[in-house]
Design a protein around this motif. Structure first.
Motif, PDB file in Angstrom:
ATOM      1  N   TYR A  52       1.273  -1.241   0.103  1.00 44.98           N
ATOM      2  CA  TYR A  52       0.008   0.230  -0.332  1.00 44.98           C
ATOM      3  C   TYR A  52       1.322   1.335   0.029  1.00 44.98           C
ATOM      4  O   TYR A  52       0.324   2.641  -0.466  1.00 44.98           O
ATOM      5  CB  TYR A  52      -1.331  -0.046   1.193  1.00 44.98           C
ATOM      6  N   LEU A  64       0.239   3.865  -3.162  1.00 43.60           N
ATOM      7  CA  LEU A  64       0.524   5.159  -2.592  1.00 43.60           C
ATOM      8  C   LEU A  64       0.983   6.543  -2.971  1.00 43.60           C
ATOM      9  O   LEU A  64       0.700   7.051  -3.983  1.00 43.60           O
ATOM     10  CB  LEU A  64       0.075   4.977  -0.925  1.00 43.60           C
ATOM     11  N   LEU A  87      -7.025   4.320  -1.331  1.00 44.00           N
ATOM     12  CA  LEU A  87      -6.658   5.671  -2.175  1.00 44.00           C
ATOM     13  C   LEU A  87      -7.829   7.209  -2.421  1.00 44.00           C
ATOM     14  O   LEU A  87      -6.869   7.964  -2.119  1.00 44.00           O
ATOM     15  CB  LEU A  87      -6.043   5.790  -3.739  1.00 44.00           C
ATOM     16  N   GLY A 140      -6.558  10.642  -1.367  1.00 42.17           N
ATOM     17  CA  GLY A 140      -5.453  10.696  -2.133  1.00 42.17           C
ATOM     18  C   GLY A 140      -5.692  11.951  -1.883  1.00 42.17           C
ATOM     19  O   GLY A 140      -6.370  13.119  -1.083  1.00 42.17           O
TER      20      GLY A 140
END
Length: 764
Positions: free
Chosen positions: A647, A651, A756, A760
Motif C-alpha cells: 500500500y 500510494l 486511495l 488521495g
C-alpha cells in the motif's frame, strides 16, 4: 466417457466396414505404415487417420476425438452453415458424423474432412528460401487471407504452420491456400460461446491463456507472427531459418513472444537492414507487450506491401527495451485521470452546490494500466450536487470497422473486454435526459458509445437541454437551470496513450488519435455554440480537458496551456487555429454540392500532456519539500510489513506522501526512531492500519499509534480519514470497536483504489 487409448481407435479404424456409419467411408482404405498398422496423425485431443475411398476417388481425414467436448456437434453445424454462406476459398468440405465410429463397443462421433494434399506452410517456406520473389508472394497471400477473414467476421482460432497448406491451383504454377482443423474456429453465430481450445503458444498472444479472448479478432496476433516471419526471411534467408526453425515453431518460440526485450532473436530481427522488416518486428513486439484487444489488423498495417511506420514514441520504446534488457511499459493512466476528474468535479460542486450535475466524457482507445478503473469510476459517479449525481459518459474508439453504437442498454453487442468494462463504468441515463432526447433511447440506456462519429457526439450534448442551453425543467428528475449564476462543469478526458496510434474504422491513414481529437474538438465547438448569444459567449459551462497516457494533466495548448478548468468564453476565444473543411451537403434539387466550412481546432491529433503539466509534477510543486512531514501514516506490526509496503508503494506511486516505519525510517536516516514516528504521527492527516490478525492489530506498538490517531480525531485535532485494511482471513468483527467505527477495506481486487479514494488529493 473419454477415450485416451489410441489402440482402441486403431482396432476400430482397421475395420471400417464394420465400425463406421458413413457409407462412403465403409468402402474406404485407411493409410497404413511399414508395419501394416494405420498411420495416426495426432492433433488437439484427437487422432486423425487418412482414408481413401476408391469408389468416389476422394480422400478424407477422419478425426476421432479423445475427449467429450460439450456442444461440439452444434459448433460444427454453425461453422459449416456460415462457411457455406460466405464461400471463402480457404476452407475444405467437412461433416460432423454422429453416431460415427464404434470403439470398444461404444458409438462415438468423428469429423470427416477432405484430405488436403500439398505443402505445409513451413515446408513450402523451406522450399522457397532461395526464391525471394515466390517467398514475397506468400506475403501477399497472407495479407489477403487476413483481410478476407476479418471482413467475413471469421477467426480460425489456431492459426499456425501445421494448419496452413498450399495446394496446386487450377493453372500451372498457381497455388491455393487452404486451412485445416476448425475446432477453435469463431463465426458470428458462436458469439458469446466459450472457446474449446487455446491455440499454439508460438502463434498466440502471451496473454491469450489469461484473457480467454474468443471473437473475430482472435487471429490478429497469429497473422502478425506469420507475416513477420516471412518478411524477415526475405532478408535473413536460409541462414536465419536453419538457426531458429524447428518442427514445432517457425522462428519465434513462446518465450520470445513473452519477453521480446530479452530475446536474442528479436534483437537480431529489430536490426534488420530491411526497413519494412524492422517495422513489422516493432509492431509485433508492441503487440506482444500490449493487450490482445490492442493488436492491429494485418491488412490495416500492411498496405500495398508497405508496412506502416512506427511513431517516434514507439520506436524509442522498443529501442529503450533492448538497451535496458527490460520492457518499459507505456502507460495508460486512466484511473489517475478519473481521480483528477473527481477532484475537479468535487471542487466545482463546493462552489456551486446547486448546479446541474457535472458531466465527465472519457474518450478512450485502450485499457487502464494503473489499476481497476471501475472502482474509480464508481467513486466519481458517487459525487453529487443537490440536484443529482455526476454523470460519466464513455466514448470507446476501437480498431474494428464497427458501426457507431450509442446509448446501449446492455453489453450483448459489444466485442472485447475493454468495451464491456467501459460500458459498466458508464452512468445510466437519467429519465430526464431520456425524456428530452431528440432521438429514441431505451429506458435502461447508458452514456456509452462505440466509434462515436461527430453526429453521435453531438447527440450526447443534445440530451436533456433546451435550445437556450438551459435544462428542460418540465421533465422529472432535475430542477436546476444551467445559467451564468448556476453554471455546470464538463470534464473531457482523452486517451493519449500508445493505444491511440492504431488504425480505426478500416482506414490505415486514420488513427484512433485522429478520431479522439475530432470528438473532443466537436464537443468543444458544440459547447461554445450552445452558450453563444450574439457576439458574446455566456459562461454557463466550465470545462476541463485532461489528457492521459504516460502523463496526466491539462492538455490544451496555446493560451490555455496548463489551465485545468476554464470558462467556456475562454475556450471560445483561444482555439489553436481555424481549419477550412470541405463539406458535402444537399443541393435542394436531389443532388449534393460541396461547401467550405470553418472549424475551430483546440486539440491536435497525437498531442500529449507535457511532463511539466503532469498532475504529479504539479502535485509535487504544491507539496512540502521532500523532508517535510508525510500526509498518510501507515501503521502495521512487523509481521504485516510486506502487506503494508504494498500500500505504501501504491500510494507513493500515485503522488501521495506516506510514512511507513520500515521504509521511511531507513530513508530519512533517523537514529531516534521514536521521535521520528511521533513527528510523523503528529503531522499526518490520514492513517491507514494494515493487519492480518487480531493479535497484530492489538499489539502494543500498533495500538499506541492508531489509539493516538483516534483520540486526535475525537478531539477534532485531526480531520482526516482512518482506514483499516484487513488481510487474509482476518474478520472485520475481530477488529477493536474503535477501528470498526471507521472505514474498513478487505485486501483484494480494487482495495488499492479504495484506500486511495480516502487518502488521495481531494481528501486533503
Amino acid at each position: 466417457m473419454a477415450i485416451t487409448d489410441f489402440g482402441d481407435y486403431h482396432e476400430a479404424i482397421e475395420n471400417l466396414r464394420l465400425n463406421v456409419s458413413d457409407e462412403e467411408l465403409r468402402g474406404g482404405e485407411v493409410e497404413v505404415g511399414p508395419m501394416g498398422l494405420p498411420n495416426c496423425y495426432s492433433g488437439n485431443f484427437a487422432y486423425v487417420y487418412k482414408v481413401h475411398c476408391p469408389a468416389t476417388e476422394c480422400t478424407w481425414a477422419v478425426k476421432c476425438f479423445t475427449r467429450d467436448v460439450p456442444g461440439l456437434r452444434d459448433r460444427y453445424r454453425e461453422i459449416a452453415s456460415y462457411l457455406e454462406r460466405v464461400e471463402l476459398p480457404y476452407f475444405v468440405d467437412f461433416r460432423y458424423v454422429e453416431p460415427g465410429i464404434r470403439v470398444a463397443g461404444e458409438w462415438r462421433p468423428f469429423l470427416k474432412m477432405r484430405w488436403v494434399e500439398g505443402w505445409r506452410l513451413d515446408r513450402l517456406i523451406a522450399k522457397l528460401l532461395d526464391q525471394p520473389k515466390k517467398l514475397g508472394r506468400l506475403l501477399e497471400f497472407w495479407v489477403r487471407l487476413a483481410g478476407r477473414l476479418r471482413r467475413a467476421g471469421i477467426a480460425h482460432g489456431d492459426l499456425q504452420h501445421q494448419h496452413v497448406f498450399f495446394t496446386p491451383g487450377t493453372q500451372s504454377g498457381q497455388l491455393s491456400l487452404k486451412l485445416i482443423d476448425y475446432d477453435g474456429m469463431y463465426v458470428p453465430g458462436l458469439a458469446g460461446s466459450p472457446p474449446t481450445q487455446v491455440g499454439h503458444a508460438a502463434f498466440q498472444h502471451p496473454q491469450s491463456q489469461i484473457s480467454g479472448a474468443y471473437g473475430p479478432e482472435a487471429d490478429r496476433f497469429s497473422h502478425l507472427v506469420v507475416y513477420c516471419t516471412l518478411r524477415c526471411l526475405l532478408t535473413g534467408g536460409r541462414e536465419l531459418w536453419e538457426r531458429y526453425y524447428n518442427e514445432d515453431t517457425l522462428l519465434m518460440a513462446p518465450q520470445d513472444l513473452a519477453a521480446p526485450e530479452q530475446s536474442p532473436l528479436f534483437r537480431e530481427l529489430w536490426r534488420s537492414p530491411d526497413a519494412g522488416a524492422g517495422r513489422i518486428v516493432g509492431h509485433l513486439i508492441l503487440a506482444a507487450k500490449g493487450t490482445p484487444g490492442d493488436v492491429p489488423d494485418l491488412d490495416h498495417l500492411v498496405i500495398n506491401s508497405d508496412v506502416q511506420p512506427l511513431s517516434n514514441v514507439q520506436q524509442q520504446q522498443v529501442d529503450r527495451a533492448f538497451s535496458r534488457g527490460q520492457w518499459v511499459k507505456a502507460e495508460t493512466r486512466m484511473c489517475e485521470a478519473l481521480l483528477l476528474a473527481r477532484e475537479v468535479v468535487t471542487d466545482f460542486i463546493a462552489l456551486y452546490p446547486r448546479c446541474f450535475p457535472p458531466i465527465v466524457f472519457n474518450v478512450s482507445g485502450g485499457g487502464a494500466t494503473d489499476g481497476d478503473p471501475e472502482i474509480v469510476a464508481a467513486g466519481l459517479r458517487d459525487v453529487a450536487t443537490e440536484d443529482g449525481n455526476a454523470l460519466l459518459f464513455n466514448i470507446y474508439i476501437c480498431a474494428e470497422d464497427n458501426e457507431a453504437m450509442k446509448f446501449l442498454g446492455s453489453d450483448g453487442r459489444l466485442n472485447g473486454q475493454l468495451a464491456r468494462q467501459l460500458f459498466r463504468m458508464s452512468s445510466r441515463l437519467p429519465p430526464t435526459m431520456i425524456a428530452n432526447a431528440n432521438f429514441p433511447i431505451a429506458s435502461d440506456a447508458k452514456g456509452f458509445a462505440v466509434n462515436a462519429n461527430l453526429a453521435s457526439v453531438i447527440h450526447f450534448l443534445e440530451i436533456g437541454t433546451s435550445r437556450g442551453g438551459h435544462l428542460a425543467v418540465d421533465a422529472p428528475g432535475y430542477s436546476t437551470n444551467i445559467s451564468v449564476l448556476d453554471p455546470t462543469c464538463f470534464v473531457l478526458l482523452i486517451d493519449q496513450s500508445e493505444a491511440m496510434n492504431t488504425s480505426v474504422g478500416g482506414l490505415a491513414s486514420r488513427k484512433k488519435a485522429d478520431a479522439a481529437a475530432d470528438a473532443i474538438n466537436c464537443l468543444l465547438h458544440a459547447l461554445v455554440h450552445r452558450t453563444a448569444k450574439g457576439a458574446d459567449v455566456l459562461d454557463r459551462y466550465y470545462i476541463a480537458v485532461i489528457g492521459y497516457g504516460d502523463h496526466v494533466g491539462p492538455t490544451l495548448g496555446g493560451e490555455l496551456a496548463a489551465e485545468l478548468l476554464v470558462p467556456v468564453s475562454q475556450i471560445a476565444k483561444h482555439p489553436l487555429r481555424i481549419e477550412a473543411r470541405t463539406q458535402v451537403v444537399a443541393d435542394g434539387a436531389g443532388g449534393t454540392m460541396e461547401q467550405i466550412v470553418h472549424f475551430p481546432i483546440w486539440l491536435e491529433p497525437g498531442s500529449r500532456v507535457q511532463p511539466e503539466h503532469d498532475r504529479r509534477a504539479a502535485s509535487s510543486m504544491q507539496q512540502p519539500a521532500e523532508d517535510a512531514p508525510p500526509l498518510v501514516f501507515i501503521s502495521a506490526k512487523s509481521e504485516d510489513y510486506p502487506h503494508a509496503q504494498r500500500y505504501y508503494e501504491y500510494l507513493t506511486s500515485r503522488g501521495v506522501r506516506a510514512f511507513l516505519g520500515a521504509v521511511s525510517l531507513a530513508e530519512i536516516g533517523s537514529a531516534d526512531y521514536r521521535e521520528a514516528i511521533d513527528s510523523a504521527l503528529d503531522a499526518a492527516k490520514h492513517m491507514v492500519v494494515v493487519t492480518s490478525s487480531p493479535e497484530n492489530v492489538r499489539s502494543s506498538w500498533v495500538t499506541a499509534e492508531w489509539g493516538l490517531f483516534v483520540n486526535e480525531k475525537r478531539s477534532d485535532r485531526k480531520t482526516g480519514n482512518l482506514v483499516t485494511v484487513v488481510v487474509g482471513d482476518m474478520r472485520i468483527a475481530d477488529l477493536p470497536p474503535s477501528l470498526r467505527y471507521y472505514e474498513v477495506i478487505p485486501d483484494g481486487p480494487g482495495s488499492y483504489e479504495k484506500v486511495l479514494s480516502y487518502v488521495g488529493r481531494w481528501s486533503r
